[in-house]
Scaffold this motif. Structure first.
Motif, PDB file in Angstrom:
ATOM      1  N   ALA A 150       0.824  -1.200   0.000  1.00 46.46           N
ATOM      2  CA  ALA A 150       0.000   0.000   0.000  1.00 46.46           C
ATOM      3  C   ALA A 150       0.861   1.254   0.000  1.00 46.46           C
ATOM      4  CB  ALA A 150      -0.916   0.010   1.219  1.00 46.46           C
ATOM      5  N   LEU A 151       0.344   2.298  -0.639  1.00 41.16           N
ATOM      6  CA  LEU A 151       0.942   3.629  -0.598  1.00 41.16           C
ATOM      7  C   LEU A 151      -0.065   4.570   0.030  1.00 41.16           C
ATOM      8  CD1 LEU A 151       2.899   5.940  -1.397  1.00 41.16           C
ATOM      9  CD2 LEU A 151       1.827   5.918  -3.680  1.00 41.16           C
ATOM     10  N   VAL A 152       0.356   5.278   1.079  1.00 37.75           N
ATOM     11  CA  VAL A 152      -0.492   6.269   1.735  1.00 37.75           C
ATOM     12  C   VAL A 152       0.153   7.633   1.549  1.00 37.75           C
ATOM     13  CG1 VAL A 152      -1.538   7.028   3.901  1.00 37.75           C
ATOM     14  CG2 VAL A 152      -1.239   4.570   3.455  1.00 37.75           C
ATOM     15  N   THR A 153      -0.510   8.535   0.842  1.00 38.78           N
ATOM     16  CA  THR A 153       0.047   9.871   0.668  1.00 38.78           C
ATOM     17  C   THR A 153      -0.302  10.736   1.881  1.00 38.78           C
ATOM     18  OG1 THR A 153      -1.858  10.866  -0.489  1.00 38.78           O
ATOM     19  CG2 THR A 153      -0.237   9.649  -1.824  1.00 38.78           C
ATOM     20  N   GLY A 154       0.527  11.733   2.117  1.00 43.69           N
ATOM     21  CA  GLY A 154       0.312  12.599   3.265  1.00 43.69           C
ATOM     22  C   GLY A 154       0.434  11.870   4.587  1.00 43.69           C
ATOM     23  N   ALA A 155       1.333  10.912   4.651  1.00 43.61           N
ATOM     24  CA  ALA A 155       1.452  10.062   5.835  1.00 43.61           C
ATOM     25  C   ALA A 155       2.261  10.701   6.952  1.00 43.61           C
ATOM     26  CB  ALA A 155       2.065   8.708   5.455  1.00 43.61           C
ATOM     27  N   GLY A 156       2.684  11.962   6.769  1.00 48.36           N
ATOM     28  CA  GLY A 156       3.333  12.673   7.850  1.00 48.36           C
ATOM     29  C   GLY A 156       2.344  13.348   8.774  1.00 48.36           C
ATOM     30  N   GLY A 157       1.090  13.469   8.344  1.00 50.77           N
ATOM     31  CA  GLY A 157       0.046  14.078   9.158  1.00 50.77           C
ATOM     32  C   GLY A 157      -0.653  13.052  10.025  1.00 50.77           C
ATOM     33  N   GLY A 158      -1.484  13.541  10.949  1.00 58.46           N
ATOM     34  CA  GLY A 158      -2.125  12.645  11.900  1.00 58.46           C
ATOM     35  C   GLY A 158      -3.014  11.597  11.268  1.00 58.46           C
TER      36      GLY A 158
ATOM     37  N   GLY B 247      -2.337   7.498  10.998  1.00 59.99           N
ATOM     38  CA  GLY B 247      -3.330   6.541  11.485  1.00 59.99           C
ATOM     39  C   GLY B 247      -3.707   5.517  10.432  1.00 59.99           C
ATOM     40  N   ILE B 248      -3.837   5.963   9.183  1.00 60.71           N
ATOM     41  CA  ILE B 248      -4.152   5.038   8.088  1.00 60.71           C
ATOM     42  C   ILE B 248      -3.004   4.062   7.870  1.00 60.71           C
ATOM     43  CG2 ILE B 248      -4.600   4.859   5.612  1.00 60.71           C
ATOM     44  CD1 ILE B 248      -5.898   7.690   5.840  1.00 60.71           C
ATOM     45  N   ALA B 249      -1.781   4.584   7.810  1.00 61.12           N
ATOM     46  CA  ALA B 249      -0.616   3.727   7.584  1.00 61.12           C
ATOM     47  C   ALA B 249      -0.478   2.688   8.700  1.00 61.12           C
ATOM     48  CB  ALA B 249       0.648   4.581   7.496  1.00 61.12           C
ATOM     49  N   ARG B 250      -0.687   3.131   9.938  1.00 58.36           N
ATOM     50  CA  ARG B 250      -0.576   2.217  11.075  1.00 58.36           C
ATOM     51  C   ARG B 250      -1.603   1.088  10.991  1.00 58.36           C
ATOM     52  NH1 ARG B 250      -0.078   5.807  14.476  1.00 58.36           N
ATOM     53  NH2 ARG B 250      -2.251   6.165  15.044  1.00 58.36           N
ATOM     54  N   ARG B 251      -2.842   1.419  10.642  1.00 63.37           N
ATOM     55  CA  ARG B 251      -3.879   0.389  10.555  1.00 63.37           C
ATOM     56  C   ARG B 251      -3.609  -0.571   9.393  1.00 63.37           C
ATOM     57  NH1 ARG B 251      -5.700  -2.212  12.449  1.00 63.37           N
ATOM     58  NH2 ARG B 251      -7.881  -2.392  11.842  1.00 63.37           N
TER      59      ARG B 251
ATOM     60  N   ALA C 127       6.686   7.245  12.272  1.00 63.32           N
ATOM     61  CA  ALA C 127       5.594   6.294  12.047  1.00 63.32           C
ATOM     62  C   ALA C 127       6.109   5.021  11.387  1.00 63.32           C
ATOM     63  CB  ALA C 127       4.514   6.944  11.184  1.00 63.32           C
ATOM     64  N   ALA C 128       6.996   5.168  10.411  1.00 65.13           N
ATOM     65  CA  ALA C 128       7.573   3.997   9.752  1.00 65.13           C
ATOM     66  C   ALA C 128       8.417   3.177  10.726  1.00 65.13           C
ATOM     67  CB  ALA C 128       8.422   4.442   8.562  1.00 65.13           C
ATOM     68  N   ASP C 129       9.149   3.859  11.597  1.00 66.76           N
ATOM     69  CA  ASP C 129       9.951   3.146  12.605  1.00 66.76           C
ATOM     70  C   ASP C 129       9.068   2.301  13.516  1.00 66.76           C
ATOM     71  OD1 ASP C 129      12.315   4.196  11.661  1.00 66.76           O
ATOM     72  OD2 ASP C 129      12.408   5.808  13.152  1.00 66.76           O
ATOM     73  N   ARG C 130       7.951   2.860  13.942  1.00 65.66           N
ATOM     74  CA  ARG C 130       7.050   2.109  14.830  1.00 65.66           C
ATOM     75  C   ARG C 130       6.482   0.882  14.130  1.00 65.66           C
ATOM     76  NH1 ARG C 130       5.816   7.360  16.764  1.00 65.66           N
ATOM     77  NH2 ARG C 130       4.091   7.590  15.291  1.00 65.66           N
ATOM     78  N   ILE C 131       6.177   1.036  12.847  1.00 65.80           N
ATOM     79  CA  ILE C 131       5.671  -0.116  12.090  1.00 65.80           C
ATOM     80  C   ILE C 131       6.730  -1.212  12.029  1.00 65.80           C
ATOM     81  CG2 ILE C 131       5.041  -0.896   9.766  1.00 65.80           C
ATOM     82  CD1 ILE C 131       3.592   1.819   9.434  1.00 65.80           C
TER      83      ILE C 131
ATOM     84  N   VAL D 210     -10.603   6.659  10.672  1.00 63.85           N
ATOM     85  CA  VAL D 210     -10.451   6.810   9.222  1.00 63.85           C
ATOM     86  C   VAL D 210      -9.662   5.622   8.672  1.00 63.85           C
ATOM     87  CG1 VAL D 210      -9.629   8.305   7.366  1.00 63.85           C
ATOM     88  CG2 VAL D 210     -10.500   9.315   9.495  1.00 63.85           C
ATOM     89  N   GLY D 211      -8.624   5.213   9.400  1.00 63.38           N
ATOM     90  CA  GLY D 211      -7.832   4.060   8.977  1.00 63.38           C
ATOM     91  C   GLY D 211      -8.664   2.800   8.870  1.00 63.38           C
ATOM     92  N   ASP D 212      -9.560   2.587   9.824  1.00 61.19           N
ATOM     93  CA  ASP D 212     -10.415   1.395   9.785  1.00 61.19           C
ATOM     94  C   ASP D 212     -11.281   1.383   8.526  1.00 61.19           C
ATOM     95  OD1 ASP D 212      -9.465   0.407  12.187  1.00 61.19           O
ATOM     96  OD2 ASP D 212     -11.107   1.233  13.378  1.00 61.19           O
ATOM     97  N   ALA D 213     -11.833   2.544   8.170  1.00 64.94           N
ATOM     98  CA  ALA D 213     -12.660   2.629   6.968  1.00 64.94           C
ATOM     99  C   ALA D 213     -11.835   2.319   5.721  1.00 64.94           C
ATOM    100  CB  ALA D 213     -13.292   4.017   6.870  1.00 64.94           C
ATOM    101  N   CYS D 214     -10.604   2.826   5.702  1.00 66.94           N
ATOM    102  CA  CYS D 214      -9.731   2.573   4.546  1.00 66.94           C
ATOM    103  C   CYS D 214      -9.326   1.106   4.462  1.00 66.94           C
ATOM    104  CB  CYS D 214      -8.499   3.464   4.619  1.00 66.94           C
ATOM    105  SG  CYS D 214      -8.841   5.224   4.423  1.00 66.94           S
ATOM    106  N   VAL D 215      -9.057   0.491   5.609  1.00 64.98           N
ATOM    107  CA  VAL D 215      -8.741  -0.937   5.634  1.00 64.98           C
ATOM    108  C   VAL D 215      -9.893  -1.740   5.043  1.00 64.98           C
ATOM    109  CG1 VAL D 215      -8.472  -2.933   7.159  1.00 64.98           C
ATOM    110  CG2 VAL D 215      -7.070  -0.903   7.510  1.00 64.98           C
ATOM    111  N   PHE D 216     -11.099  -1.446   5.482  1.00 69.87           N
ATOM    112  CA  PHE D 216     -12.266  -2.149   4.948  1.00 69.87           C
ATOM    113  C   PHE D 216     -12.340  -2.025   3.434  1.00 69.87           C
ATOM    114  CE2 PHE D 216     -16.642  -1.358   3.409  1.00 69.87           C
ATOM    115  CZ  PHE D 216     -17.093  -2.670   3.396  1.00 69.87           C
ATOM    116  N   LEU D 217     -12.210  -0.811   2.920  1.00 71.95           N
ATOM    117  CA  LEU D 217     -12.355  -0.601   1.481  1.00 71.95           C
ATOM    118  C   LEU D 217     -11.242  -1.255   0.676  1.00 71.95           C
ATOM    119  CD1 LEU D 217     -13.579   3.105   1.467  1.00 71.95           C
ATOM    120  CD2 LEU D 217     -14.925   1.058   0.917  1.00 71.95           C
TER     121      LEU D 217
END
Length: 256
Positions: free
Chosen positions: A12-20, A24-28, A50-54, A224-231
């Motif tokens: 997956a690619l998440v744009t704007g992943a430096g914002g809150g 959250g989307i990237a983490r989910r 965020a990438a380090d935590r993943i 928001v991440g949960d909704a994106c995961v579902f889709l």
């Protein structure tokens, strides 16, 4: 990481992943098993953390930089994400955007174009590049982050709300034209999502939102991440051209 997850094996690619919301989307996505490329333009430190935590949790993540107001940069970003993912990309979340406040009467054309180029043209370019890649690898899913302001205007946000309405319409058009390629395209329209300092910066707005919410709280990036995961998951294999509103029931409240 819990495995197997809903997105096990996806890239997956998440744009704007430096914002809150992007974090959250990237983490989910990572928690559900996807390898995640986190895009940022200037928020390199936040995206890197965020990438380090993943990675510390056993997932795969990389940070990629690009200015998404540049069409060529959008195409390069998608190609870099796919190259990092072993030549494939199965999910794209177009989350990058700006939300300036400016009264419509005093707005300049340059201010209008900045919002449209960042919020709409980047979505067009990234989606076009991703759909072409996905076509050759069995399809995939694309999700645009829109807003409840696509349906209801807010003072000082004429350019923002218009851009998000355009994003919703783009997803419907893309769902129609990219569907034969095996590519599903949807939008998620969040309501007010909490962040550090929001209650101090806009106390009355936070109070009003909580009163209007059917569940009595603001949204979280993970909502928001949960909704994106579902889709992006197999659970939504017959869902395309849809706008999923994630606002805690605020839009269900009567306006009269």
């Amino acid at each position: 990481m819990t495995a197997p997850g809903l997105l096990q094996g996806q890239v997956a690619l998440v744009t704007g992943a430096g914002g809150g919301i992007g974090r959250g989307i990237a983490r989910r996505f990572a928690e559900e098993g996807a390898a995640v490329a986190l895009h940022c333009r200037t928020a390199v430190r936040a995206a890197g953390e965020a990438a380090d935590r993943i990675r510390e949790s056993g997932g795969r993540a990389v940070v990629l930089r690009a200015d998404l107001t540049d069409e060529d940069a959008c195409h390069r970003l998608v190609s870099e994400a796919a190259e990092w993912g072993g030549g494939r990309l199965t999910a794209l979340v177009n989350n990058a955007g700006v939300q300036p406040v400016r009264d419509l009467a005093g707005m300049t054309a340059a201010e209008w174009r900045t919002v449209v180029d960042t919020n709409v043209t980047s979505v067009f370019a990234c989606t076009q590049a991703a759909a072409r890649l996905m076509r050759g690898h069995g399809g995939g899913s694309i999700t645009h982050i829109a807003s409840v302001e696509a349906r209801g205007p807010a003072p000082g946000h004429a350019h923002y709300g218009t851009s998000k309405a355009a994003v919703v319409q783009h997803a419907r058009a893309a769902a129609l034209e990219y569907g034969p390629w095996g590519v599903r395209v949807n939008t998620v329209s969040p309501g007010l999502i909490d962040r550090d300092g929001l209650a101090d910066d806009w106390p009355e707005g936070v109070r009003r939102w909580r009163r209007a919410s059917a569940v009595g709280r603001l949204g979280r990036p993970e909502d928001v991440g949960d909704a994106c995961v579902f889709l992006a998951s197999r659970l939504a294999s017959w869902v395309t051209g849809h706008d999923l509103v994630v606002d805690g029931g605020v839009s269900a409240r009567p306006t009269w």
